[in-house]
Design a protein around this motif. Structure first.
Motif, PDB file in Angstrom:
ATOM      1  N   PHE A 195       0.971  -1.217  -0.134  1.00 57.57           N
ATOM      2  CA  PHE A 195       0.156  -0.081  -0.051  1.00 57.57           C
ATOM      3  C   PHE A 195       1.076   1.360  -0.020  1.00 57.57           C
ATOM      4  N   ASN A 196       0.195   2.395  -0.100  1.00 55.22           N
ATOM      5  CA  ASN A 196       0.870   3.673  -0.601  1.00 55.22           C
ATOM      6  C   ASN A 196       1.898   4.079   0.598  1.00 55.22           C
ATOM      7  N   GLU A 197       1.497   3.883   1.841  1.00 52.19           N
ATOM      8  CA  GLU A 197       2.367   4.141   3.032  1.00 52.19           C
ATOM      9  C   GLU A 197       3.643   3.134   3.320  1.00 52.19           C
ATOM     10  N   LYS A 198       3.587   2.094   2.687  1.00 48.10           N
ATOM     11  CA  LYS A 198       4.611   1.173   3.135  1.00 48.10           C
ATOM     12  C   LYS A 198       4.906   0.829   4.322  1.00 48.10           C
ATOM     13  N   SER A 199       3.910   1.017   5.188  1.00 49.49           N
ATOM     14  CA  SER A 199       3.957   0.956   6.493  1.00 49.49           C
ATOM     15  C   SER A 199       3.456  -0.630   7.118  1.00 49.49           C
ATOM     16  N   THR A 200       4.726  -1.437   7.082  1.00 51.04           N
ATOM     17  CA  THR A 200       4.388  -2.711   7.102  1.00 51.04           C
ATOM     18  C   THR A 200       3.917  -3.293   8.523  1.00 51.04           C
ATOM     19  N   PHE A 201       4.377  -2.467   9.383  1.00 56.43           N
ATOM     20  CA  PHE A 201       4.001  -2.966  10.816  1.00 56.43           C
ATOM     21  C   PHE A 201       2.648  -2.515  11.278  1.00 56.43           C
ATOM     22  N   ILE A 202       2.426  -1.079  10.945  1.00 50.74           N
ATOM     23  CA  ILE A 202       1.040  -0.569  11.249  1.00 50.74           C
ATOM     24  C   ILE A 202      -0.155  -0.477  10.381  1.00 50.74           C
ATOM     25  N   TYR A 203       0.143   0.365   9.211  1.00 46.09           N
ATOM     26  CA  TYR A 203      -0.810   0.619   8.362  1.00 46.09           C
ATOM     27  C   TYR A 203      -1.394  -0.378   7.249  1.00 46.09           C
ATOM     28  N   SER A 204      -0.288  -1.285   6.843  1.00 49.61           N
ATOM     29  CA  SER A 204      -0.582  -1.991   5.950  1.00 49.61           C
ATOM     30  C   SER A 204      -1.526  -3.269   6.525  1.00 49.61           C
TER      31      SER A 204
END
Length: 536
Positions: A195-204
């Protein structure tokens, strides 16, 4: 209720006990019912957490709080506090950053709608009053969610999921119209599966959970494709010890140490729905490495008993691969209990993990005009090596064009961009990374300006033992590797590294990033710098 779910309930009970100790109980206090956080701030999020966890306790026969009227009374006070602190437009505040915040309201509503169902289903005596107060908060919030704005890509799905859950309780066309409006922007997933934010721990993982909620609630199974794509990608972001790669994140979880508990619900949901044995294996890994942390998602499982069934037969997950993620600027190399990550657009461009022993970052810098911190815009592949490059220039500036000189001599009115340059110095740094039979090797080569002090940092995870290195005086945890090989041991696993290089002790180069709060081994030299170091 299966054993793994009862374990979640037991862990959630501890959360209930803790949250109750932070609740204001003074009947004369204007803050009655509010729950303080660890910074002693009363806030809607901690207060809502008491309702969220409490609802799980009321509804779980194995909980010590099952049908507890005392807990219900505390939860009612919390609901009243939420109503009292809710703004007239229906929003709440995230005191650390966002005020009159629609998305933060959505975060609360998404979970509190599940709490509402659990409280109602629990059969606890006296729920009517508490549910009425909670309903007041939720319906007011629904008004805000139907019109309010967002900040980040995932906020669209937070708001849409919250509206979906509200619509299940109290159907309203405006809820669905707003959710459809956000969904009309399409899902922000790239070809890598990120996903756009590439936030693997939190936002994905959050986006995965939200899209499941929306897909189920609005009968849009096409949304599940993005979730599956992300879960497939995430299997290649798993370190041997069950941690997740966070180095390329565009959010606050960048480079933090995180485990996979946030993915347990989506992996379990699709393991069962699709009969996916690899997803089942990831679930078992999460239970083993982060099982207690999954209790934060207990409400997801209590409101969906279809997930209580046994997982399908496990199938092997990837543990031996080289995988490139060009959209994230990441290369992952894993060989069972050993793995490496190569990262573009980041001053930390290499990590190496061997079981419990973790080299959490390698950096390189020179004191070249105060801008010599190395990072590469991309990772190029050249045969059997990966190449990262950086080109810098350091000009000097000639007198300002006579016709343009500021009459009052104000320097700011004579920008450097209009001054002729001279004596331009150049420095090119190239990093070549190769896999070896027992690990990895890094070669760093510079060309251009000579006699520039340079240093490479090997940043290890705190808690281990370094050997074969020399402490740099007057530092907290900085070391030199002078010639031969050093080692770092933690939890029975050892990383060896070398050979060393120590031509000076200037480890605080001008323009370089400050040292990290971690044991760091330095290799130092001058340009033209050329050195190969191996890790195994």
């Amino acid at each position: 209720m299966p054993e793994w779910l009862r374990a979640m309930v037991g862990q959630a009970d501890k959360g209930i006990e803790s949250l109750r100790t932070f609740q204001v109980k003074d009947a004369k206090s204007p803050d009655l019912g509010g729950v303080r956080d660890g910074f002693d701030l009363l806030n809607p999020h901690s207060t809502a957490a008491l309702i969220q966890y409490g609802a799980c306790g009321l509804a779980s026969p194995s909980s010590k709080f099952y049908k507890s009227k005392d807990l219900l009374a505390d939860m009612d006070l919390a609901a009243l506090y939420l109503v009292k602190t809710q703004h007239p437009d229906g929003t709440i505040d995230l005191l650390s950053t966002n005020f009159h915040s629609t998305p933060d309201t959505g975060f609360l509503v998404k979970r509190l709608t599940m709490s509402y169902k659990l409280i109602r289903q629990s059969g606890t005596e006296g729920t009517e009053k508490m549910l009425a107060n909670l309903k007041t908060f939720l319906l007011r919030a629904g008004d805000a969610l139907s019109v309010g704005g967002i900040h980040t890509p995932n906020h669209r799905w937070v708001v849409s999921a919250a509206l979906t859950k509200l619509n299940e309780l109290w159907p309203n066309p405006k809820y669905m119209a707003r959710a459809e409006q956000w969904l009309g922007e399409h899902i922000d997933i790239d070809r890598d599966g990120q996903f756009n934010e590439k936030s693997t721990f939190i936002y994905s993982s959050l986006t995965d959970r939200l899209l499941i909620t929306i897909g189920k609630g609005l009968n849009k199974p096409e949304l599940f494709d993005a979730v599956r794509k992300n879960l497939d990608m995430t299997m290649y972001y798993v370190h041997p010890n069950g941690e997740i790669v966070t180095d390329a994140s565009g959010r606050q979880d960048k480079a933090i140490v995180g485990t996979l508990e946030n993915y347990y619900y989506p992996y379990r949901y699709f393991a069962i729905k699709d009969g996916n044995g690899q997803y089942a294996a990831i679930c078992k890994l999460i239970e083993k490495t982060a099982g207690l942390k999954t209790a934060g998602f207990l409400d997801y499982f209590l409101t969906d008993p279809s997930l209580w069934v046994e997982l399908p037969t496990e199938k092997p997950v990837p543990v031996d691969y080289v995988k490139t993620f060009p959209n994230s600027g990441l290369v992952r190399i894993r060989r069972d209990r050993r793995d490496s990550t190569l990262i573009a657009n980041n001053p930390v461009w290499f990590t190496f993990m061997k079981g419990n022993a973790v080299l959490q970052g390698v950096r390189f810098a020179s004191s070249f005009f105060g801008k010599g911190q190395f990072q590469s815009e991309k990772i190029g592949e050249n045969g059997k090596e990966w190449v990262l490059t950086q080109k810098l220039d350091g000009p000097y500036f000639q007198p300002y064009p006579k016709e343009s000189i500021a009459p009052d001599g104000d320097w700011e009115k004579m920008p450097r961009t209009f001054r002729p340059q001279s004596e331009v110095q150049l420095l090119e740094t190239k990093v070549m990374i190769r896999e070896t039979s027992g690990g990895m090797e890094i070669e760093v080569v510079t060309n251009g300006t000579e006699r520039v002090p340079a240093a490479m940092e090997l940043i290890f995870r705190p808690g281990g033992t370094l050997k074969g290195v020399s402490k740099i005086e007057n530092t907290k945890d900085a070391w030199l590797l002078k010639e031969a090989t050093g080692s770092y041991e933690l939890g029975g696993d050892t990383i060896t590294f070398g050979p060393g290089l120590a031509l000076h002790k200037n480890i605080a180069l001008r323009g370089a990033l400050p040292a990290m709060e971690a044991p760091t081994v330095f290799l130092t030299g001058f340009t033209p710098f050329r050195h190969v170091i191996r890790f195994s």
